[in-house]
Design an enzyme around this catalytic site. Structure first.
Site, short mmCIF file in Angstrom:
data_model
loop_
_atom_site.label_atom_id
_atom_site.label_comp_id
_atom_site.label_asym_id
_atom_site.label_seq_id
_atom_site.Cartn_x
_atom_site.Cartn_y
_atom_site.Cartn_z
N GLY A 77 2.72 2.20 10.73
CA GLY A 77 3.69 3.28 10.59
C GLY A 77 4.41 3.63 11.87
N GLU A 97 -6.68 4.90 7.74
CA GLU A 97 -6.39 6.31 7.43
C GLU A 97 -7.59 6.96 6.74
OE1 GLU A 97 -2.68 5.52 5.46
OE2 GLU A 97 -1.82 4.92 7.38
N SER A 131 3.51 -2.28 10.14
CA SER A 131 4.97 -2.38 10.34
C SER A 131 5.52 -3.76 10.00
CB SER A 131 5.35 -1.97 11.76
OG SER A 131 4.96 -0.63 12.00
N GLY A 159 3.03 -1.12 4.16
CA GLY A 159 3.14 0.30 3.87
C GLY A 159 4.59 0.68 3.58
N GLY A 160 5.25 1.20 4.59
CA GLY A 160 6.61 1.73 4.43
C GLY A 160 7.58 0.80 3.71
N GLU A 206 -5.32 -4.82 10.29
CA GLU A 206 -4.28 -3.82 10.52
C GLU A 206 -4.54 -3.09 11.85
OE1 GLU A 206 -2.35 -2.70 6.49
OE2 GLU A 206 -3.89 -1.25 6.98
N ASN A 229 0.88 -1.16 0.00
CA ASN A 229 0.00 0.00 0.00
C ASN A 229 0.92 1.21 0.00
OD1 ASN A 229 -1.73 2.09 0.47
ND2 ASN A 229 -2.38 1.43 2.51
N TRP A 230 1.02 1.83 -1.16
CA TRP A 230 2.00 2.92 -1.31
C TRP A 230 1.54 4.21 -0.63
CZ3 TRP A 230 4.36 2.81 -6.97
CH2 TRP A 230 4.97 1.56 -7.17
N LYS A 231 0.25 4.28 -0.27
CA LYS A 231 -0.33 5.48 0.37
C LYS A 231 -0.07 6.71 -0.50
CE LYS A 231 -0.02 3.12 4.76
NZ LYS A 231 0.10 3.19 6.21
N HIS A 273 -9.38 1.41 4.77
CA HIS A 273 -8.11 1.59 5.48
C HIS A 273 -8.34 2.54 6.64
CE1 HIS A 273 -4.01 2.63 6.46
NE2 HIS A 273 -3.65 1.53 5.84
P1 13P Z 1 3.17 0.28 7.58
O1 13P Z 1 3.65 -1.01 6.98
O2 13P Z 1 3.93 1.47 7.11
O3 13P Z 1 3.02 0.17 9.06
O4 13P Z 1 1.68 0.48 7.01
C1 13P Z 1 0.79 -0.55 7.09
C2 13P Z 1 -0.42 -0.18 6.35
O5 13P Z 1 -1.14 0.72 6.73
C3 13P Z 1 -0.71 -0.91 5.11
O6 13P Z 1 -1.97 -0.62 4.63
#
Ligand code: 13P
Length: 247
Positions: A172, A96, A212, A233-234, A166, A9-11, A94
């Site tokens: 994050g 967010e 994470s 994510g990251g 999640e 998930n590149w956000k 998600h």
């Molecule tokens: P991180 O891997 O950066 O914690 O993000 C997870 C995430 O929100 C994937 O959708």
């Protein structure tokens, strides 16, 4: 045996130019025919990324989807547009988007249905806050998100869907759920699906862990019986993603 699915998930990261460069960087690192590999990318990156991954094992997903078909919905992107652009998956719900865009379980449900109606595989996210975990209501909360999110979804559709667990406190933050914590909730999600649809569907639906996940902790998380993949994510924005795919 459920096929593993590792999705990035590149956000809100990577310009179209940077997105293509990242596809180039990851191309050889994510090769693995035993696993579904998906890049969920910002809307503006979808078409360049679809082109950049042509002929590889990577499929492209959206980070959101409109539950409307078309019309006066400024800024939204329809399922039909996503399909035409080459999208196979869409993330919905998600945390967010739940937080910053005020998306409710009912909105998420409409998005799940719209994706399925259009042949897009939903990756429906659920997860508890730290306060909810401390209150001991994690499982109740997640069951509610899953039950409302899958309202009106048939067993056949559910079997093809993906749910991402999640925990918000792990996103994050560098703080990962332990393998036991992640497995406990992923198993509860599968049990909830079994209650709604029966064990046959529950055995087919794929459940990811996200929060994470990285090259170091992926193998242990992915070894849990009810964790079928990761939503990353990251670590999806760097070479580490290849190590996660091959973990
Ligand atoms: P991180 O891997 O950066 O914690 O993000 C997870 C995430 O929100 C994937 O959708």
């Amino acid at each position: 045996m459920r096929r593993r699915i590792i999705a990035g998930n590149w956000k809100m990261n990577k310009t179209p130019t940077e997105a293509v460069a990242l596809c180039e960087l990851l191309k050889d690192l994510v090769k693995n025919d035993a696993v579904d590999v998906v890049y969920c990318v910002p809307a503006i990156d979808i078409i360049p990324v679809v082109n950049a991954v042509k002929g590889t094992n990577v499929q492209v997903g959206a980070e959101d989807i409109s539950f409307e078909d078309k019309g006066a919905f400024t800024g939204q992107i329809s399922a039909e547009m996503l399909v035409d652009a080459g999208v196979k998956y869409a993330i919905m719900g998600h945390s967010e988007r739940r937080e910053y865009n005020h998306e409710t379980n009912e909105d998420v449900n409409k998005k799940v249905l719209k994706a399925l109606e259009n042949g897009i595989t939903p990756i429906m996210c659920c997860g508890e806050s730290l306060a909810q975990r401390e209150q001991g209501i994690t499982i109740d909360w997640i069951r509610q998100q899953v039950k409302v999110g899958f309202q009106g979804v048939t067993a056949e559709q559910a079997a093809k869907s993906v749910i991402a667990y999640e925990p918000i406190w792990a996103i994050g933050t560098g703080l990962t759920a332990t393998a036991e914590q992640a497995e406990e909730v992923c198993k509860a999600i599968r049990d909830c699906i079994a209650e709604i649809y029966g064990t046959d569907t529950a055995e087919k639906i794929r459940i990811q862990y996200g929060g994470s996940m990285n090259a170091k902790n992926a193998a242990e998380l992915l070894a849990q019986p009810d964790i079928d993949g990761g939503l990353i994510g990251g670590a999806a924005l760097k070479a580490d993603f290849g190590q996660i795919v091959n973990a």
